[in-house]
Design a protein around this motif. Structure first.
Motif, PDB file in Angstrom:
ATOM      1  N   VAL A 170      78.967  59.148   8.885  1.00  0.00           N
ATOM      2  CA  VAL A 170      77.748  59.156   8.077  1.00  0.00           C
ATOM      3  C   VAL A 170      76.762  58.134   8.618  1.00  0.00           C
ATOM      4  N   ASP A 171      77.280  56.937   8.918  1.00  0.00           N
ATOM      5  CA  ASP A 171      76.405  55.879   9.434  1.00  0.00           C
ATOM      6  C   ASP A 171      75.698  56.312  10.713  1.00  0.00           C
ATOM      7  N   SER A 172      76.449  56.901  11.631  1.00  0.00           N
ATOM      8  CA  SER A 172      75.813  57.276  12.893  1.00  0.00           C
ATOM      9  C   SER A 172      74.855  58.450  12.691  1.00  0.00           C
ATOM     10  N   LEU A 173      75.178  59.313  11.733  1.00  0.00           N
ATOM     11  CA  LEU A 173      74.252  60.404  11.422  1.00  0.00           C
ATOM     12  C   LEU A 173      72.909  59.847  10.957  1.00  0.00           C
ATOM     13  N   ILE A 174      72.991  58.866  10.052  1.00  0.00           N
ATOM     14  CA  ILE A 174      71.752  58.281   9.527  1.00  0.00           C
ATOM     15  C   ILE A 174      70.954  57.624  10.661  1.00  0.00           C
ATOM     16  N   GLU A 175      71.652  56.912  11.517  1.00  0.00           N
ATOM     17  CA  GLU A 175      70.965  56.265  12.651  1.00  0.00           C
ATOM     18  C   GLU A 175      70.268  57.313  13.508  1.00  0.00           C
ATOM     19  N   ASN A 176      70.990  58.380  13.820  1.00  0.00           N
ATOM     20  CA  ASN A 176      70.422  59.438  14.653  1.00  0.00           C
ATOM     21  C   ASN A 176      69.207  60.080  13.984  1.00  0.00           C
ATOM     22  N   LEU A 177      69.353  60.340  12.680  1.00  0.00           N
ATOM     23  CA  LEU A 177      68.242  60.985  11.978  1.00  0.00           C
ATOM     24  C   LEU A 177      67.013  60.092  11.972  1.00  0.00           C
ATOM     25  N   LYS A 178      67.254  58.785  11.819  1.00  0.00           N
ATOM     26  CA  LYS A 178      66.117  57.852  11.825  1.00  0.00           C
ATOM     27  C   LYS A 178      65.363  57.939  13.137  1.00  0.00           C
ATOM     28  N   GLN A 179      66.117  58.263  14.202  1.00  0.00           N
ATOM     29  CA  GLN A 179      65.454  58.410  15.503  1.00  0.00           C
ATOM     30  C   GLN A 179      65.008  59.850  15.738  1.00  0.00           C
ATOM     31  N   GLY A 180      65.064  60.622  14.681  1.00  0.00           N
ATOM     32  CA  GLY A 180      64.603  62.007  14.785  1.00  0.00           C
ATOM     33  C   GLY A 180      65.578  62.926  15.486  1.00  0.00           C
ATOM     34  N   LYS A 181      66.828  62.501  15.586  1.00  0.00           N
ATOM     35  CA  LYS A 181      67.804  63.337  16.289  1.00  0.00           C
ATOM     36  C   LYS A 181      68.621  64.139  15.285  1.00  0.00           C
ATOM     37  N   MET A 182      68.356  65.425  15.229  1.00  0.00           N
ATOM     38  CA  MET A 182      69.122  66.293  14.319  1.00  0.00           C
ATOM     39  C   MET A 182      70.497  66.542  14.928  1.00  0.00           C
ATOM     40  N   PRO A 183      71.527  66.655  14.097  1.00  0.00           N
ATOM     41  CA  PRO A 183      72.838  67.008  14.647  1.00  0.00           C
ATOM     42  C   PRO A 183      72.812  68.422  15.220  1.00  0.00           C
ATOM     43  N   GLU A 184      73.758  68.695  16.090  1.00  0.00           N
ATOM     44  CA  GLU A 184      73.824  70.027  16.692  1.00  0.00           C
ATOM     45  C   GLU A 184      74.790  70.900  15.903  1.00  0.00           C
ATOM     46  N   PHE A 185      74.675  72.197  16.100  1.00  0.00           N
ATOM     47  CA  PHE A 185      75.630  73.106  15.470  1.00  0.00           C
ATOM     48  C   PHE A 185      77.021  72.836  16.013  1.00  0.00           C
ATOM     49  N   GLU A 186      77.983  72.738  15.096  1.00  0.00           N
ATOM     50  CA  GLU A 186      79.348  72.441  15.501  1.00  0.00           C
ATOM     51  C   GLU A 186      80.196  73.700  15.320  1.00  0.00           C
ATOM     52  N   SER A 187      80.670  74.193  16.424  1.00  0.00           N
ATOM     53  CA  SER A 187      81.526  75.373  16.348  1.00  0.00           C
ATOM     54  C   SER A 187      82.953  74.926  16.068  1.00  0.00           C
ATOM     55  N   ILE A 188      83.527  75.448  14.997  1.00  0.00           N
ATOM     56  CA  ILE A 188      84.908  75.055  14.679  1.00  0.00           C
ATOM     57  C   ILE A 188      85.813  76.278  14.815  1.00  0.00           C
TER      58      ILE A 188
END
Lengths: 429, 579, 179
Positions: free
Chosen positions: C152-170
């Protein structure tokens, strides 16, 4: 009944790399069933397709478990006007996450099945209703549909058979109730997702007042298997009265959660302990919800011999539903668990019928009271009564789906509820 | 004939309808909220539960199968059914709360559920006293509630439009109002918003609920969620009398009820008439209640040296009689009225005929484009066809202006109509004439009149009106005048206040009684003054005279109008259609 | 002040294409609401009115539909809307702990938006990722699965930099063992 599941190779979503690409799908026998139905010596009449599918007894994988071919046969004779197939990919019942695997890994099996279904029922338009949260999967479906158009499997005069059908995706926007077939139709018509009063049934008066059939995604993905291999072969897979491969979505307290494809009739204990690798930390199974949140929870100590098919689960006091299995370990308090399920139904009730609109909230609030430690023993009786006021009294089955988990949790885990309720002490004068 | 058994009683039926409607039509009771006979059926309130089954027929013999005891075998539906949505069928068996404990329990259950989020503020709610939720809770509901949690809160006191106010917490989501704007008025101004127990109906944000039929939603709202901005908090239902009447502000002749308290009309609501207005009426017609209460001419008015002053009835009658004696019959201009009743118009015509004046003129009040596809027509007046039936000479406003300016007329008699507001005429043209108007309200016309004789309005007299579709319907007095008395006039309704109110309490007074007399009676009394052979004793007498003389009105009577909800006439032979 | 919203030529072309899929206009309301939300970030009443006017539908109807479905934002939300699933599979696998962590981290409660307008948090119903619990969805788009507080923490950091997560194929576990 013995199922040699250890040697089972998936057939609904076979382990083939890039199967979602149409060329790979074709190379691996894809669209063969459609060709068989529409062209050449093997050409089948619509009635023959309906009968074959009916004979195969593909029981609806969306939860109701109704014979798909039989459902198809309810469609009236064509009168020249439009007819519709609505494919239900709303997949919103907690514990259910299986159709997305088809969208991602084998979309063409579903598309092929849907086209065959449309041919069997003489339908010209197919809508694929997919929940709005599945944005990525909708994009995948749009690519697959566009590829199928390019290859001539969709559109005008398919495989020069004279049969034409169009397919469109329709994106939901966050409403569990739209998985209910008549609500899905209202949603497709651009209305609030209110279930409709039945009769009339969709086959008589469905989308825009025209004959319509609604099938689940996984149900339709089974159709090419039946056409290619015959009903007899299909009936030989899994449970006799509920045959075929099925996508089990296993979640909760297991070591290897995920979606697994096995025949129906699997022992629940095999699925939990073998397939999904058992409960983390060697904890005991306290409860299992076998087929999505609306199916009554089973006690962990009553799972012996329970198989994942309609008959066996009915006997055990639950239902197959969507085969979305949620495993709950002994650390979980069933009051909290049941409260959360009630919260879901309270949030998702469309608000049309009184018993559901007001009953779901009452259930949640009463369970919350018990959860906070303010409950009294009479609240347990009250919960039962609220369930009775809701069950079988509404237009659709959402009220039942909301009431059953509460009723059966009370029946089967009463000790958890009593433990959280105040013991009323009467002073002796 | 097809048969249906309801609570062990056998009924025959020809037309397959819904079970609920059949039960109601046959005088039995079944609680319901969302169902409305003129709207689609959503079956969402789940109140009209019944048990339903079908008698099993032997396929070969076609006879009903009997069990060991000789009773018919019944295949019951597994679940309780909603009677509103269930089609009747031959051999159907129905159990209501009268014979089924299960139904009784289910009905109480639904009521308990409806009430958990309802504010129960009946003491301050306008709907109390005529509230289906309140009534049915008393009849079928549980004793109390076991709901001990916070209720869902929703917007209150929302002014949806100029005439309708919403209290969303009282709403039980029956969707009648939404269906009305979708299916009847077709303005589509309302929709249910949100979901689940947060649902309530409202207009789109920023949109005003100005549907010209908006107040019908208040009528059909089964709770106090929608109330009338105008009527709100003005009267309790049980204080009022309800009198059937006819809308006199439009040619459609919408059937209405006048609700009076202490001789004031408090509100107007539509009264069901399948042939005319179904269950509905336009909002504009409801505003007519003010016409009955406000700005009334009470006591005759006479112009002395340019000022209008109040006069005695005797003085007024003598003035008329003197005036008539001083002019020749061809110097009198008679103007009848599409706003006055058939009886008043006829009496007017007949009285002057005896004096040798034969022509009665009238100007219809038609506004092209005013009407709509529902209940408003271009004709503003309720009785244009009545004037035609009496053979009055129809002239348009221009011609009427010419007549009024004609120097050869010395006296003009205008019956119950604000004629001068729609006839463009210079005041100076009227100066040389003596203008007598028979009027209910102060208007442009009365202002210019030399003598104003106050006559009763449709709320105070019995009168017949022929609407644009040639249907004759009549009114019943709802308000007392100075000279009528509820306790003596058996046709007038009596409410609690009329029965029990006294001059010594705060609720009843005489101040709302208008000093006016029906036009026909005025003429009888002036006739006496002039020794004229004109002797009607009642509107009934006048109507009988009319029906004797006018073939198209043969056999018309108040009795028939009441029993048949008005009578369709054939005033003129249908015109041939030219292609 | 209410802003003016309009569809441009491309939007109108897309809307025509959407309309062509259905025998009537009304069914286009949901896809066009989506189109509007993708463009404007929300479907506030003024946007609903635009949709209604463009399609020639009653505004009340569009409002009724928009308010029925939870994914349409009837009010402007943060730039990133974090929908944390707390339905039962996520509940028992730590969904609420993730929600708590997010609430503490961002200093807002579920249903609220951070002052800088960056983040909104919502506690939502089942998103159909039960096997990958706990999980959340970012602004009706990408799923972030098998959450831990670190993730969660790294997601928030990434989002703050405008980096959306990528689609994760499971993939399905069976496929993994076979290939």
């Amino acid at each position: 009944m013995n199922i040699d599941w250890k040697n089972y190779k998936p057939i609904l979503i076979p382990a083939i790399k890039d199967l979602h690409k149409i060329d790979v799908y074709e190379k691996n026998g894809g669209y063969k069933a459609l060709k068989k139905v529409l062209s050449g010596k093997s050409k089948m009449t619509p009635e023959e397709v309906v009968n074959e599918v009916k004979d195969a007894n593909i029981r609806g994988r969306g939860g109701a478990g109704f014979n798909a071919g039989l459902k198809w046969s309810f469609m009236p004779k064509p009168d020249g006007g439009p007819r519709y197939l609505a494919c239900n990919g709303d997949e919103s019942e907690p514990g259910t996450f299986k159709d997305r695997k088809i969208f991602e890994y084998n979309p063409h099996s579903f598309i092929e099945g849907a086209i065959i279904a449309a041919y069997a029922m003489q339908i010209q338009t197919i809508y694929v209703y997919i929940r709005g949260e599945y944005r990525d999967f909708i994009d995948m479906m749009d690519v697959a549909i566009s590829d199928a158009y390019k290859k001539g499997y969709l559109g005008k005069d398919i495989l020069k058979s004279g049969f034409s059908v169009d397919m469109y995706t329709h994106m939901g926007a966050g409403a569990y109730i739209c998985g209910e077939e008549s609500s899905l139709m209202n949603s497709l018509e651009g209305k609030r997702g209110y279930p409709r009063v039945k009769p009339p049934f969709p086959a008589q008066k469905g989308l825009w007042g025209r004959p319509t059939t609604i099938n689940n995604i996984e149900t339709l993905a089974n159709v090419p298997l039946v056409i290619n291999n015959g009903a007899k072969w299909f009936k030989g897979i899994g449970a006799e009265t509920h045959p075929g491969p099925v996508l089990y979505g296993i979640s909760g307290h297991v070591n290897r959660p995920g979606v697994y494809e096995y025949p129906t009739g699997m022992l629940l204990t095999d699925l939990i302990n073998e397939v999904a690798g058992g409960v983390p930390g060697g904890k005991k199974v306290k409860a299992v919800v076998p087929g999505g949140s609306s199916t009554p929870p089973l006690r962990g100590d009553s799972l012996d011999g329970v198989r994942m098919d309609a008959d066996s689960l009915r006997e055990a006091g639950s239902m197959m539903g969507t085969a979305g299995i949620c495993v709950v370990d002994e650390t979980v308090d069933m009051v909290d668990f049941t409260w959360r399920i009630s919260g879901f139904y309270h949030h998702e009730s469309c608000g049309q019928c009184t018993p559901c609109r007001d009953g779901t909230g009452w259930l949640e609030k009463t369970l919350d009271k018990i959860r906070r430690g303010d409950g009294e023993m009479r609240d347990i009786d009250l919960l039962y009564e609220i369930c009775t006021k809701m069950e079988g009294r509404t237009i659709c089955a959402l009220a039942d789906a909301a009431a059953w988990p509460v009723r059966y949790a009370l029946d089967r885990f009463r000790e958890d509820f009593e433990a959280r309720c105040k013991k009323t002490v009467y002073a002796l004068a | 004939m097809a048969e249906i058994i309801i609570d062990d009683k056998k009924f025959e039926f020809e037309e397959v309808g819904k079970v609920l409607q059949f039960i109601l039509d046959n005088g039995m009771d079944l609680p319901f909220f969302c169902y409305h006979p003129s709207l689609s059926i959503p079956a969402n309130c789940r109140q009209c539960f019944i048990e339903a089954g079908q008698m099993v027929k032997d396929r070969e013999s076609g006879e009903y199968e009997l069990d060991e005891d000789g009773n018919p075998v019944i295949r019951w539906f597994p679940k309780l059914m909603t009677a509103c949505s269930l089609d009747m069928a031959d051999g159907m068996v129905i159990k209501t709360h009268v014979t089924s404990e299960k139904v009784k329990v289910a009905q109480a259950d639904t009521l308990e559920l409806i009430l958990i989020n309802h504010p129960l503020d009946c003491p301050i709610c306008d709907q109390a006293g005529e509230c289906p939720l309140q009534i049915q809770t008393y009849k079928y509901g549980p004793e109390g509630s076991r709901f001990e949690h916070k209720k869902v809160h929703k917007p209150k006191r929302i002014q949806l439009g100029p005439r309708v106010i919403l209290d969303a917490e009282r709403c039980i989501n029956c969707t009648r109002c939404v269906r009305f704007t979708d299916e009847v008025s077709k303005t589509h101004q309302l929709s249910i918003v949100s979901r689940g127990d947060k649902n309530y109906p409202i207009t789109a944000e920023g949109q005003v609920f100005d549907d010209p039929y908006s107040l019908n939603t208040v009528d059909i709202c089964p709770v106090g969620a929608l109330t009338s901005a105008d009527f709100r908090f003005k009267a309790r239902v049980w204080e009022m009398n309800q009198t059937p009447s006819i809308d006199v502000t439009n040619g459609k002749g919408v059937n209405i009820d006048l609700w009076t308290r202490d001789n004031l009309v408090m509100r107007i609501t539509p009264r069901f008439n399948k042939e005319v207005n179904d269950h509905w009426m336009p909002d504009i017609g409801r505003e007519a209640y003010r016409l009955f209460n406000e700005n009334r001419v009470s006591k005759p008015i006479i112009k002395l040296d340019g000022d209008q002053v109040r006069s005695s009835w005797n003085n007024a009658f003598m003035t008329v009689s003197e005036k008539i004696s001083s002019v020749k019959s061809d110097e009198i201009l008679l103007i009848g009225s599409p706003y006055a009743s058939l009886e008043d118009n006829y009496a007017f015509q007949n009285w002057f005929n005896r004096l040798g004046v034969s022509d009665v003129y009238f100007t219809p009040h038609i506004e092209k484009g005013y009407g709509d596809d529902l209940l408003l027509v271009d004709d503003h007046a309720p009785n244009t066809n009545g004037c035609k039936a009496l053979g009055f000479k129809e002239v348009d406003a221009k011609k009427m202006a010419k007549l009024l300016s004609d120097e050869s007329y010395k006296a003009v008699f205008i019956l119950g109509d604000d004629l001068l507001s729609r006839v463009d005429i210079d005041d100076s043209a009227l100066e040389s004439k003596y203008l007598v108007s028979f009027a209910t309200n102060h208007t442009e016309t009365t202002k210019k009149s030399d003598l104003v004789i106050p006559i009763t309005s449709s709320a105070e007299h019995i009168g017949s009106y022929i609407n644009v579709d040639e249907r004759i319907q009549r009114t019943i007095p709802a308000k007392e005048t100075m000279y009528t008395n509820r306790k003596l006039d058996l046709e007038m309704s009596m409410g609690r206040l009329d029965h029990f109110g006294t001059k010594f309490d705060n609720w009843v007074s005489d101040k709302n009684r208008v000093d006016c007399i029906p036009a026909w009676e005025v003429l009888v009394r002036i006739g006496n003054e002039m020794n004229l052979e004109f002797n009607f004793a009642s509107p009934q007498d006048v109507l009988e005279d009319i029906t004797d003389k006018i073939p198209a009105l043969e056999n018309v009577s108040y009795d028939r109008m009441d029993k048949e909800n008005g009578i369709a006439l054939k005033l003129s032979a249908p015109k041939s259609v030219t292609t | 002040m209410s802003k003016e919203y309009t569809f441009d030529k491309d939007d109108l072309k897309k809307i025509e294409e959407i309309k062509s899929r259905y025998p009537e206009v009304t069914p286009a309301v949901m896809p066009v609401l989506w189109l509007a939300q993708d463009k404007f970030g929300h479907v506030e009443p003024a946007v609903q009115k635009l949709v209604a006017d463009t399609l020639g539908l009653p505004q009340a109807h569009v409002q009724g539909v928009a308010s029925f479905y939870t994914q349409y934002y009837k009010k402007e939300k943060g730039k990133f809307v974090l929908d944390v699933c707390t339905s039962f599979s996520c509940q028992i696998c730590g969904g609420y702990e993730i929600l708590d962590h997010l609430e503490n981290k961002l200093g807002i409660k579920a249903g609220e938006t951070t002052e800088d307008g960056m983040f909104s948090i919502q506690s939502v119903e089942c998103l159909g990722a039960c096997g990958y619990a706990p999980m959340l969805q970012v602004t009706n788009d990408k799923y972030v699965n098998n959450l831990t507080t670190e993730k969660v923490d790294s997601l928030i950091e990434n989002l703050k930099q405008g980096k959306m997560p990528e689609f994760e194929s499971i993939p399905m576990p069976q496929h993994e063992t076979e290939s």
